[in-house]
Design an enzyme around this catalytic site. Sequence first.
Site, PDB file in Angstrom:
ATOM      1  N   GLU A 205       0.807  -1.216   0.000  1.00  0.00           N
ATOM      2  CA  GLU A 205       0.000   0.000   0.000  1.00  0.00           C
ATOM      3  C   GLU A 205       0.841   1.267   0.000  1.00  0.00           C
ATOM      4  O   GLU A 205       0.335   2.351   0.289  1.00  0.00           O
ATOM      5  CB  GLU A 205      -0.972  -0.030   1.177  1.00  0.00           C
ATOM      6  CG  GLU A 205      -1.936  -1.205   1.068  1.00  0.00           C
ATOM      7  CD  GLU A 205      -2.982  -1.250   2.162  1.00  0.00           C
ATOM      8  OE1 GLU A 205      -2.921  -0.396   3.074  1.00  0.00           O
ATOM      9  OE2 GLU A 205      -3.853  -2.127   2.104  1.00  0.00           O
ATOM     10  N   LYS A 340     -15.680  -1.278   2.173  1.00  0.00           N
ATOM     11  CA  LYS A 340     -14.944  -1.805   1.023  1.00  0.00           C
ATOM     12  C   LYS A 340     -15.961  -2.343   0.024  1.00  0.00           C
ATOM     13  O   LYS A 340     -16.669  -3.305   0.324  1.00  0.00           O
ATOM     14  CB  LYS A 340     -13.987  -2.921   1.455  1.00  0.00           C
ATOM     15  CG  LYS A 340     -12.823  -2.447   2.323  1.00  0.00           C
ATOM     16  CD  LYS A 340     -11.988  -3.625   2.791  1.00  0.00           C
ATOM     17  CE  LYS A 340     -10.730  -3.177   3.527  1.00  0.00           C
ATOM     18  NZ  LYS A 340      -9.969  -4.323   4.083  1.00  0.00           N
TER      19      LYS A 340
END
Length: 431
Positions: A205, A340
């Site tokens: 990330e 999400k």
Amino acid sequence: MSTIIDVYAREVLDSRGNPTVEVEVYTESGAFGRAIVPSGASTGEHEAVELRDGDKSRYLGKGVLNAVNNVNEAIAPEIVGFDVTDQAGIDRAMIELDGTPNKGKLGANAILGVSMAVAHAAADFVGLPLYRYLGGFNAKQLPTPMMNIINGGSHADNNVDFQEFMILPVGAPTFKESIRMGAEVFHALKAVLHDKGLNTAVGDEGGFAPNLGSNREALEVIIEAIEKAGYKAGENVFLGMDVASSEFYNKETGKYDLAGEGRTGLTSAEMVDFYEELCKDFPIISIEDGLDENDWDGHKLLTERIGDKVQLVGDDLFVTNTQKLAEGIEKGISNSILIKVNQIGTLTETFEAIEMAKRAGYTAVVSHRSGETEDATIADIAVATNAGQIKTGSMSRTDRIAKYNQLLRIEDELGEIAVYDGIKSFYNIKR
């Protein structure tokens, strides 16, 4: 009205070099939409099913040709002829076509790709930016970014147990300034790690992934970086953690093993004690998945102990699912939900989860996955829903920066009506 005339899916790659699904939607008016589905590394066991081929001769079994075929051969014939602006109707039709509680037949990655591409095509048809189409005239709040600048756990090849250590530039007056603050701290952290002789390679990330002596040390070096950048921890910038504790929860013993620290066999109560201690020593404003996704008693204890002053985010705990969230609300567990889109599989269900959270006084954090792409749909979703917070990685890797850049464009487009709440986006805790 603009009728859908074609839907087409293909296999493309995500930021980890794994296949994922891209979908294109075409309409009779010429309006067009395209979307790419993200993928997670640490996944909750109650998430909607991400359909993988399992053919070890292709992409180590991670191909998505079955999901692609499900779009082209099953979903496309079902939704061709729909009005492209009928988002709820299209999403409902796909859910019914799948017929399973977890989208296991067609795959959430197939269904979500279509759901997002339809929204893009509809926005194109009406001539509005996606955030304005989805959120209406009141879509104006830019989210406080939760920037993952040290990666551990399943997101990095190091000895740090906790998955993410984040900075939250809540003291910025605008989103643009929050990005500048985050970038400056990120670069300061690189210098701090370099001076300590530590690795400055980045993880999935975009955060750094050094080997550190403990999870506490990760927080310490971030504090040092904040100060080096000229900011004050606990004033301009706060800290957050995604513990992802299900990744180091031992199901056989029912205990938690912090292997990186050499501490094993910790009970839920001992983990809660540890978090409480860290929150006293550091300006931590948010903790995600502090206990295993099925350790509801542990989550309840954590909420009772620090839930009045720390945002407690349920990711694997709630998996963007209104049934799981409703259960958590009823039991008084956590005070925030991570959103999400691929955990639930349609935009309609995603928006329902955000709405339910807000009605209950929970915060909602729109989130990326560790396997991302150039698709920036979640940036528009964050503004469309006035979610107030977004978690989309560090200040490196284009797959992360794409979302920040889209938010910068949106803020610029909104002009004087743009709102950045910063610390006020944590409206259900006392700081």
